[in-house]
Design an enzyme around this catalytic site. Structure first.
Site, PDB file in Angstrom:
ATOM      1  N   GLY A 170       0.750  -1.399  -0.115  1.00 19.13           N
ATOM      2  CA  GLY A 170       0.060  -0.038  -0.177  1.00 19.13           C
ATOM      3  C   GLY A 170       0.648   1.223  -0.028  1.00 19.13           C
ATOM      4  O   GLY A 170       2.144   1.372  -0.616  1.00 19.13           O
ATOM      5  N   GLY A 171       0.338   2.175   0.695  1.00 25.76           N
ATOM      6  CA  GLY A 171       1.074   3.691   0.769  1.00 25.76           C
ATOM      7  C   GLY A 171       2.568   3.454   1.396  1.00 25.76           C
ATOM      8  O   GLY A 171       3.459   4.298   1.235  1.00 25.76           O
ATOM      9  N   GLY A 404      24.871   9.583 -30.656  1.00 28.45           N
ATOM     10  CA  GLY A 404      24.537  10.183 -29.595  1.00 28.45           C
ATOM     11  C   GLY A 404      25.053   9.656 -28.108  1.00 28.45           C
ATOM     12  O   GLY A 404      25.123  10.412 -27.239  1.00 28.45           O
ATOM     13  N   ALA A 405      25.285   8.357 -28.439  1.00 23.84           N
ATOM     14  CA  ALA A 405      25.841   7.611 -26.937  1.00 23.84           C
ATOM     15  C   ALA A 405      27.132   8.225 -26.651  1.00 23.84           C
ATOM     16  O   ALA A 405      27.596   8.197 -25.505  1.00 23.84           O
ATOM     17  CB  ALA A 405      26.040   6.289 -27.250  1.00 23.84           C
TER      18      ALA A 405
END
Length: 514
Positions: A170-171, A404-405
């Protein structure tokens, strides 16, 4: 009149209640787990732990249904020494109302976190809880919110570690998610909603382990940075990680006087890394060859394995390693690898750990899955992290660095400090074969022997463009070095850059790609 001894005896009785019974310990042991206090004793150096808020109690003496808490209200908090350095802890006690979190339980945790922040010490949360204490309603939920706020306040100031050693649902899962590192044992689990809800709402039939077990989060989701077989191994791993981190963001990481020779050559590197750029190898062998005593503490070892990150030492100084892994996806950068590297780079920058990048990358992974999944924005996270980092940034191009690497991995354009390449390195927009296929398509096609012409053009392109000497001529790398000198060169570079002082333009904060 009551004697002092009687007062002392009453105090001892209350503290004995807080410690629980042998039956409580047996119940935890039958699940394959240690008790909260057994965990704390293993985490801290022997005899150094001091508990606080031992006698805290909830507002309710008896809850609806007859349930009772006891002294300590289900969480052990305090401070002690780990590897001789101060740290704070909050360890949930599953023997008290399932370790559920109520108002006073939360107050104890928040108090310990605030003390850790005030005194500049790491904070370790040991999670083993059934979740919010239903009987306390909104008071329990308010407690979680205060913990989340304390996590955010401490973020980037002190190291925060979460050790998931039982249920975390849960939270409750959002506090670990806000910390720097998450450890999980194989018999622990964490998820937002449990199998019953998933089955009812989504018609998916899954077990707790399949939904949120330690291995799932270590291998699939990447939520967990470390996976341990049991409590003992988990606690030992946490101790080891803290040996690489400073107490807070104003301190330097702990220096250890080296035994390993700073002038040691590494001739084995010339055998480990094949000259053929298409052949795989394990970059971990390169890392352990270079680092002091071959010791490498890997982070996120089971997730996004095409990128390897972790801590080690060079001549006694802590360094963070970011390396492409040619054994997985040929070392291509994908979404998960980008997220993994970016998080680790920011951790290193926050805690004053120099970053060493070992590059052997053919580019970003292509395909619709990557594009639809957001490789553009996720890849940009790594750019942002490298650009933002003000710690020393050193890099060696081991073999190939394409497109781009090349740009995103600690290049000069991102203010990399000292960058090196091995003599076999290839730096270009793409590999020579790919470039020839695009640039000389017609010329190859019309040649009497197209294959021979292609080989000739590839060799020519390789000689003219696709080598480290072009980059060296432009000052885009600082030197071309022999592989065997990598350790020695990095140590020299590290020593000169440790005095680096760099600041950004004043601003409230940057906006990292989401």
């Amino acid at each position: 009149m009551t004697s002092m001894q009687e007062y002392i005896e009453k105090l001892r009785q209350r503290k004995a209640i807080a410690r629980g019974t042998a039956q409580d310990a047996d119940a935890q042991h039958k699940k394959g787990r240690l008790t909260a206090r057994e965990r704390v004793d293993l985490l801290f150096d022997p005899g150094t732990f001091e508990e606080i808020d031992t006698l805290v109690m909830p507002r309710y003496e008896v809850y609806p249904g007859g349930k009772r808490s006891r002294y300590g209200d289900g969480v052990v908090t305090g401070f002690g020494l780990i590897n001789g350095r101060r740290a704070f802890v909050a360890a949930q006690d599953a023997s008290v109302m399932g370790g559920s979190l109520g108002e006073m339980h939360a107050n104890k945790i928040v108090k310990a976190m605030h003390m850790a922040l005030k005194y500049g010490c790491p904070f370790i949360a040991i999670n083993d809880s059934g979740g919010a204490r239903i009987q306390e309603g909104v008071d329990s939920l308010g407690g979680y919110a205060r913990i989340f706020d304390a996590n955010c306040e401490a973020s980037g100031v002190i190291p925060q570690l979460s050790l998931i050693m039982g249920p975390c649902a849960g939270g409750a899962v959002y506090s670990p998610a806000l910390t720097d590192f998450i450890f999980m044992t194989e018999n622990a689990y964490m998820f937002i909603t449990g199998p019953e809800v998933v089955r009812a709402v989504m018609q998916e039939d899954v077990t707790q382990d399949q939904l949120g077990g330690g291995r799932v989060h270590a291998e699939e989701s990447g939520v967990s940075h470390f996976l341990a077989r049991d409590d003992q191994e988990c606690l030992a791993m946490a101790r080891e990680l803290l040996s690489y981190l400073p107490l807070n963001n104003q301190d330097d990481p702990p220096y250890v006087r080296p035994v390993d020779d700073p002038e040691r050559r590494c001739p084995e590197l010339e055998e480990i890394v094949p000259v053929d750029p298409t052949k795989p190898y394990d970059v971990r062998q390169v890392i352990t060859s270079i680092l002091d005593d071959g010791r490498f503490f890997e982070v996120h070892a089971l997730w996004a394995q095409n990128m390897v990150v972790g801590f080690g030492r060079l001549n006694g100084y802590v360094v963070g390693i970011v390396a492409n892994q040619p054994m997985v996806l040929a070392g291509c950068i994908d979404i998960k690898a980008s997220i993994k590297a970016a998080h680790f780079i920011r951790i290193c920058d926050t805690y004053n750990v120099p970053i060493i990048t070992l590059q052997d990358v053919p580019g970003f992974l292509p395909g619709t899955n990557q594009e639809y999944g957001g490789i553009i924005r996720n890849g940009a996270r790594m750019i942002y992290a490298y650009s933002e980092a003000v710690v020393p940034k050193l890099m060696i191009i081991l073999r190939k660095s394409y497109g781009g690497a090349y740009c995103v991995m600690s290049s000069k354009g991102l203010r990399g400090d000292l960058l090196y390449a091995w003599p076999n390195a290839e730096l270009a927009v793409m590999g020579a074969a790919g470039a020839v296929n695009i640039l000389y398509r017609n010329e190859v096609k019309s040649a009497p022997d197209p294959e021979a012409k292609r080989r000739e053009l590839v060799e020519e392109y390789q000689e003219r463009f696709n080598n480290p000497y072009v980059a060296a001529a432009r000052g885009l790398i600082d030197d071309v070095i022999e592989p065997r000198d990598s350790r020695r060169v990095l140590i020299k570079a590290l020593e000169v850059t440790l005095s680096k002082r760099e600041r950004h333009v004043p601003r409230k904060h940057g906006i990292s790609p989401s």
